[in-house]
Structures are given as structure tokens and as C-alpha cells.
Write a protein that holds these residues in place. Structure first.
Motif, PDB file in Angstrom:
ATOM      1  N   PHE A 203       2.842   6.241  -6.828  1.00 45.52           N
ATOM      2  CA  PHE A 203       2.389   6.894  -5.597  1.00 45.52           C
ATOM      3  C   PHE A 203       3.429   7.930  -5.199  1.00 45.52           C
ATOM      4  CE2 PHE A 203       0.402   2.643  -5.178  1.00 45.52           C
ATOM      5  CZ  PHE A 203      -0.921   3.057  -5.166  1.00 45.52           C
ATOM      6  N   SER A 204       2.962   9.052  -4.658  1.00 40.98           N
ATOM      7  CA  SER A 204       3.858  10.170  -4.343  1.00 40.98           C
ATOM      8  C   SER A 204       4.925   9.811  -3.323  1.00 40.98           C
ATOM      9  CB  SER A 204       3.050  11.371  -3.856  1.00 40.98           C
ATOM     10  OG  SER A 204       2.279  11.018  -2.741  1.00 40.98           O
ATOM     11  N   TRP A 205       4.642   8.905  -2.406  1.00 38.96           N
ATOM     12  CA  TRP A 205       5.638   8.577  -1.377  1.00 38.96           C
ATOM     13  C   TRP A 205       6.808   7.775  -1.931  1.00 38.96           C
ATOM     14  CZ3 TRP A 205       0.487   6.910  -0.754  1.00 38.96           C
ATOM     15  CH2 TRP A 205       0.242   5.589  -1.111  1.00 38.96           C
ATOM     16  N   ARG A 206       6.741   7.338  -3.151  1.00 39.75           N
ATOM     17  CA  ARG A 206       7.852   6.586  -3.741  1.00 39.75           C
ATOM     18  C   ARG A 206       8.942   7.500  -4.285  1.00 39.75           C
ATOM     19  NH1 ARG A 206       4.673   1.742  -6.905  1.00 39.75           N
ATOM     20  NH2 ARG A 206       4.359   0.463  -5.045  1.00 39.75           N
ATOM     21  N   HIS A 207       8.676   8.796  -4.369  1.00 43.29           N
ATOM     22  CA  HIS A 207       9.638   9.710  -4.971  1.00 43.29           C
ATOM     23  C   HIS A 207      10.518  10.414  -3.951  1.00 43.29           C
ATOM     24  CE1 HIS A 207       7.829   9.071  -8.838  1.00 43.29           C
ATOM     25  NE2 HIS A 207       6.659   9.267  -8.297  1.00 43.29           N
ATOM     26  N   ASP A 208      10.015  10.626  -2.773  1.00 43.49           N
ATOM     27  CA  ASP A 208      10.756  11.342  -1.736  1.00 43.49           C
ATOM     28  C   ASP A 208      10.957  10.397  -0.560  1.00 43.49           C
ATOM     29  OD1 ASP A 208      11.771  13.004   0.192  1.00 43.49           O
ATOM     30  OD2 ASP A 208      10.375  14.625  -0.191  1.00 43.49           O
ATOM     31  N   LYS A 209      12.171   9.993  -0.337  1.00 45.34           N
ATOM     32  CA  LYS A 209      12.455   8.968   0.664  1.00 45.34           C
ATOM     33  C   LYS A 209      12.891   9.560   2.010  1.00 45.34           C
ATOM     34  CE  LYS A 209      12.201   5.451  -2.253  1.00 45.34           C
ATOM     35  NZ  LYS A 209      10.951   4.917  -2.551  1.00 45.34           N
ATOM     36  N   THR A 210      12.424  10.789   2.336  1.00 48.53           N
ATOM     37  CA  THR A 210      12.781  11.351   3.638  1.00 48.53           C
ATOM     38  C   THR A 210      12.169  10.493   4.731  1.00 48.53           C
ATOM     39  OG1 THR A 210      10.876  12.822   3.661  1.00 48.53           O
ATOM     40  CG2 THR A 210      12.928  13.712   2.756  1.00 48.53           C
ATOM     41  N   GLY A 211      12.827  10.449   5.870  1.00 44.19           N
ATOM     42  CA  GLY A 211      12.383   9.598   6.966  1.00 44.19           C
ATOM     43  C   GLY A 211      10.942   9.842   7.381  1.00 44.19           C
ATOM     44  N   PHE A 212      10.544  11.094   7.451  1.00 42.71           N
ATOM     45  CA  PHE A 212       9.189  11.417   7.880  1.00 42.71           C
ATOM     46  C   PHE A 212       8.147  10.868   6.902  1.00 42.71           C
ATOM     47  CE2 PHE A 212       5.524  14.350   7.988  1.00 42.71           C
ATOM     48  CZ  PHE A 212       5.110  14.101   9.287  1.00 42.71           C
ATOM     49  N   LYS A 213       8.360  11.080   5.628  1.00 42.82           N
ATOM     50  CA  LYS A 213       7.394  10.619   4.625  1.00 42.82           C
ATOM     51  C   LYS A 213       7.336   9.095   4.555  1.00 42.82           C
ATOM     52  CE  LYS A 213       7.397  14.791   1.884  1.00 42.82           C
ATOM     53  NZ  LYS A 213       7.644  15.407   0.596  1.00 42.82           N
TER      54      LYS A 213
ATOM     55  N   LEU B 161       7.950   7.079   7.099  1.00 41.64           N
ATOM     56  CA  LEU B 161       7.253   6.672   8.312  1.00 41.64           C
ATOM     57  C   LEU B 161       5.739   6.853   8.172  1.00 41.64           C
ATOM     58  CD1 LEU B 161       7.308   5.738  11.264  1.00 41.64           C
ATOM     59  CD2 LEU B 161       7.492   8.150  11.899  1.00 41.64           C
ATOM     60  N   VAL B 162       5.317   8.016   7.686  1.00 39.38           N
ATOM     61  CA  VAL B 162       3.881   8.286   7.517  1.00 39.38           C
ATOM     62  C   VAL B 162       3.268   7.283   6.539  1.00 39.38           C
ATOM     63  CG1 VAL B 162       2.189   9.943   6.618  1.00 39.38           C
ATOM     64  CG2 VAL B 162       4.036  10.721   8.114  1.00 39.38           C
ATOM     65  N   SER B 163       3.901   7.045   5.411  1.00 40.73           N
ATOM     66  CA  SER B 163       3.332   6.108   4.434  1.00 40.73           C
ATOM     67  C   SER B 163       3.284   4.693   4.998  1.00 40.73           C
ATOM     68  CB  SER B 163       4.116   6.141   3.119  1.00 40.73           C
ATOM     69  OG  SER B 163       5.417   5.638   3.283  1.00 40.73           O
ATOM     70  N   GLU B 164       4.321   4.265   5.704  1.00 34.83           N
ATOM     71  CA  GLU B 164       4.335   2.916   6.278  1.00 34.83           C
ATOM     72  C   GLU B 164       3.230   2.733   7.310  1.00 34.83           C
ATOM     73  OE1 GLU B 164       6.008   0.197   5.460  1.00 34.83           O
ATOM     74  OE2 GLU B 164       7.011   1.238   3.842  1.00 34.83           O
ATOM     75  N   ILE B 165       3.033   3.725   8.152  1.00 34.94           N
ATOM     76  CA  ILE B 165       1.974   3.634   9.165  1.00 34.94           C
ATOM     77  C   ILE B 165       0.606   3.578   8.494  1.00 34.94           C
ATOM     78  CG2 ILE B 165       0.804   4.903  11.006  1.00 34.94           C
ATOM     79  CD1 ILE B 165       3.629   5.876  11.854  1.00 34.94           C
ATOM     80  N   LEU B 166       0.376   4.459   7.530  1.00 36.62           N
ATOM     81  CA  LEU B 166      -0.916   4.488   6.853  1.00 36.62           C
ATOM     82  C   LEU B 166      -1.183   3.214   6.060  1.00 36.62           C
ATOM     83  CD1 LEU B 166      -0.964   8.173   5.563  1.00 36.62           C
ATOM     84  CD2 LEU B 166      -2.319   7.214   7.432  1.00 36.62           C
ATOM     85  N   LEU B 167      -0.136   2.634   5.496  1.00 35.18           N
ATOM     86  CA  LEU B 167      -0.307   1.456   4.642  1.00 35.18           C
ATOM     87  C   LEU B 167      -0.435   0.153   5.433  1.00 35.18           C
ATOM     88  CD1 LEU B 167       2.204   2.456   1.883  1.00 35.18           C
ATOM     89  CD2 LEU B 167      -0.251   2.150   1.566  1.00 35.18           C
ATOM     90  N   GLN B 168      -0.290   0.200   6.742  1.00 42.19           N
ATOM     91  CA  GLN B 168      -0.340  -1.016   7.536  1.00 42.19           C
ATOM     92  C   GLN B 168      -1.632  -1.801   7.319  1.00 42.19           C
ATOM     93  OE1 GLN B 168       1.925  -2.614   9.681  1.00 42.19           O
ATOM     94  NE2 GLN B 168       3.271  -1.255   8.540  1.00 42.19           N
TER      95      GLN B 168
END
Length: 66
Positions: free
Chosen positions: A25-35, A37-44
Motif C-alpha cells: 500500500f502506498s502509505w507504507r512508503h512515506d511516513k510523513t505525519g500527514f499521510k 494520520l490520513v491512512s489511520e483515520i481512513l483505516l479505522q
């Protein structure tokens, strides 16, 4: 109490399982805070396959916390 050997065995088994079951998944490659946060919220409460296109759309529209 768990022994050091038992912990090492569990860790090894988890790592092997992870290698066999890893999903890209794309969010596993870039660990910036914003990305993160967005992935964690969406994955809830949504399955990861359904989150990916929404995540990509949001990231393309909003690059950060600015």
C-alpha cells in the motif's frame, strides 16, 4: 512467565507470517505525519483495499497540514 527463547520464536514466526502476507500500500512508503494520520483515520472502519483509492485522491488534493 515467557522466556527469551519463547519470545524469539514468536517474533520469528510473526516475521515469517508477515513476509508471506505482506500487502503493498502506498502509505507504507512515506511516513510523513500527514499521510500516516490520513491512512489511520481512513483505516479505522474500512477495509484497506477500499481505502487506497480514497487515500490517493485525498493526498493528491491535500499535500499536508498547511
Amino acid at each position: 512467565m515467557t522466556t527469551k527463547k519463547e519470545v524469539e520464536l514468536i517474533v520469528t514466526k510473526l516475521l515469517v507470517w508477515g513476509e508471506d502476507n505482506y500487502r503493498e500500500f502506498s502509505w507504507r512508503h512515506d511516513k510523513t505525519g500527514f499521510k500516516v494520520l490520513v491512512s489511520e483515520i481512513l483505516l479505522q472502519q474500512t477495509n484497506a483495499e477500499r481505502v487506497e483509492p480514497v487515500f490517493e485522491e485525498l493526498i493528491s488534493q491535500y499535500s499536508g497540514f498547511e
